[in-house]
Design an enzyme around this catalytic site. Structure first.
Site, PDB file in Angstrom:
ATOM      1  N   THR A  94       0.711  -1.181   0.041  1.00 15.22           N
ATOM      2  CA  THR A  94       0.112  -0.371  -0.014  1.00 15.22           C
ATOM      3  C   THR A  94       0.905   1.007  -0.188  1.00 15.22           C
ATOM      4  O   THR A  94       1.708   1.905   0.474  1.00 15.22           O
ATOM      5  CB  THR A  94      -0.489   0.372   1.383  1.00 15.22           C
ATOM      6  OG1 THR A  94      -1.806  -1.061   0.546  1.00 15.22           O
ATOM      7  CG2 THR A  94      -1.930   1.205   1.198  1.00 15.22           C
ATOM      8  N   LYS A 170      -7.241   1.213  -3.309  1.00 15.22           N
ATOM      9  CA  LYS A 170      -6.131   1.059  -2.198  1.00 15.22           C
ATOM     10  C   LYS A 170      -6.665   2.665  -1.149  1.00 15.22           C
ATOM     11  O   LYS A 170      -7.117   1.529  -0.269  1.00 15.22           O
ATOM     12  CB  LYS A 170      -5.516   0.532  -2.480  1.00 15.22           C
ATOM     13  CG  LYS A 170      -4.869  -0.544  -0.993  1.00 15.22           C
ATOM     14  CD  LYS A 170      -5.571  -1.058  -0.364  1.00 15.22           C
ATOM     15  CE  LYS A 170      -5.103  -1.298   0.983  1.00 15.22           C
ATOM     16  NZ  LYS A 170      -5.247  -2.230   1.983  1.00 15.22           N
ATOM     17  N   LYS A 239       0.307   5.851   8.343  1.00 14.35           N
ATOM     18  CA  LYS A 239       0.604   5.816   6.691  1.00 14.35           C
ATOM     19  C   LYS A 239      -0.517   6.391   6.407  1.00 14.35           C
ATOM     20  O   LYS A 239      -0.103   7.013   5.286  1.00 14.35           O
ATOM     21  CB  LYS A 239       1.800   5.030   7.054  1.00 14.35           C
ATOM     22  CG  LYS A 239       2.323   4.945   5.323  1.00 14.35           C
ATOM     23  CD  LYS A 239       1.897   3.837   4.603  1.00 14.35           C
ATOM     24  CE  LYS A 239       2.355   2.760   4.791  1.00 14.35           C
ATOM     25  NZ  LYS A 239       0.876   1.543   3.869  1.00 14.35           N
TER      26      LYS A 239
END
Lengths: 295, 295
Positions: A94, A170, A239
């Site tokens: 990711t 995503k 993150k």
């Protein structure tokens, strides 16, 4: 001819994925910074390489599943890209769309191609080949890695030739996930302050109009106060939320909820909850309302 | 013995519910401010009463499904409560917990009982008996109205004896619904500003980790720009969000997302969208990002 493949990154997601590649009959070479993680794979026939560039085969396929953008860009240096040559880098971490576009440019200089293939699902979904996978990148490369993805997930959704597109999806999905946790937490705090246990409210919701994996699984986490054991830790999801915030800002798309989510996770870190699960986002709304949901 | 029942309020939800009561064999008496709405029911044997207090039978069961707290409290005046006497008022509107507690006190003075039974589902779910129903109130009264709810929905979840509890759950659920629309809208705006059509992103999400009615149905609305035809109009859902905000504030439960939702719906009204559907919340995030999703 035996199928060969290289896997870089044996974390909570990468390790079960590597196991599935072995199970699917691939001759597997792996690299991981922490060598011990590879022991089980090696005992079942995988080869442990000393460095990423040694791990890859020229013209072959390498799958990467690393922690963040920095780790991915640091992996894909000139030595690595030269070693892969005209092969395919299946980038499953990711990361931002921008990072996969940069990765693509780097490999292109050595004739290589990048397919972005971020996944939806927690480690148990990775272990049971229940991942949902978003892809984007060059069509010819995607055709060549199709059987790899079939060994890892239950379904693939393609988003075209722009290698960054799958990562946008995503990020959107992880944002929806965290927003769902926050919404359930706010609703639960309000319910409990008005005499309705969060378990009763969430059980009705997640067995009726919200009966989908995200609400069912994270709802169960909130009901059972299952906050401290990280399957998807707070630094990792923060993150992602920062990537969403950055992507949104760079493209001029205000997203008021993502700002709330970032602040919730920052508060969790400020309270020393680095090792807690992403579900612990819910503690924010509870504690702000004077409730203690910690076991 | 023929089962008799009274229905007050023949709006978008009340009318199909009344039709299901007729279909279930109840001798039905109805009241609605707009008399014309009752025509179809009367043609199939329902009796149209001139006032709520004439509509109810002493010691009988009356179902109410009205627009808001004010309408419910204005309905349940002394004349009405006296007429119902020791009967049961099945209060199915989306109102505050406090309003149903007040309603309960009013009926108690005349020997009557209140069961709260707010519903989840849009008019088409009401028509097909697919409503999910939350109940709360005195156990003896709930036992007596069980068959009424069986004629209206696909399942009942009970939240105990506090008559306000079911309404807390209903408010929590409508908050989760609107929060899901806002989250999908923000994710969609971010995706489109980064080259991914909202249809592609939402179709993956709503067929995988978010494959539940709320995301599927409202996601389809966002994909198809189905904003202008109201099944659940903006003034009605804004009323609910204000109830959530008020309930949260009164009980000291900060809910940052609900403030965003109220502002979105206020903006929709400021733009003259009174007749739009609750899904039109999504236009807020889109327009703030410079996107036009109106057909």
């Amino acid at each position: 001819m035996e199928k060969s493949i290289t896997m870089i990154g044996l974390g909570k997601m990468g390790l079960p994925m590597a196991e599935n590649l072995l199970a699917a009959g691939y001759a597997l070479t792996v690299f991981n910074r922490t060598v011990e993680k590879a022991a089980g794979l090696v005992s079942r026939g995988a080869v442990l390489a000393e460095s990423p560039s040694v791990a890859v085969a020229t013209g072959g396929i390498v799958v990467s599943m690393v922690a963040d953008d920095r780790a991915l860009l640091s992996l894909a240096d000139d030595t690595f890209c030269l070693a892969l040559g005209a092969g395919i880098h299946l980038s499953m971490s990711t990361v931002s769309a921008e990072t996969n576009r940069t990765l693509s440019e780097r490999h292109a200089r050595f004739g290589g191609q990048v397919v972005a293939a971020p996944v939806f699902g927690r480690p148990e979904a990775a272990a049971t080949r229940k991942l949902w996978i978003a892809t984007s990148g060059p069509g010819t490369a995607k055709a060549q890695i199709k059987s790899v993805l079939d060994a890892l997930g239950q379904g693939v959704f393609d988003f075209g030739e722009d290698v960054g597109a799958a990562n946008v999806v995503k990020l959107a999905g992880n944002f929806l996930l965290a927003a769902a946790i926050e919404a359930m937490a706010e609703a639960s705090a309000m319910a409990e302050k008005n005499g309705v246990p969060r378990a009763a409210m969430l059980q009705m919701m997640t067995s009726t109009i919200f009966n989908c994996p995200i609400y069912v699984n994270y709802g169960r986490g909130i009901i059972q106060s299952d906050f401290t054991e990280a399957k998807f830790s707070i630094p990792l999801i923060l993150k992602d939320m920062h990537l969403v915030q950055h992507t949104a800002a760079a493209s001029r798309a205000p997203m008021p909820i993502v700002n709330i989510l970032c602040d919730r996770y920052l508060t969790a870190l400020a309270k020393g909850r680095e090792a807690y699960d992403s579900t612990a986002l819910a503690l924010g709304a509870a504690e702000d309302a004077g409730l203690n949901w910690l076991k």
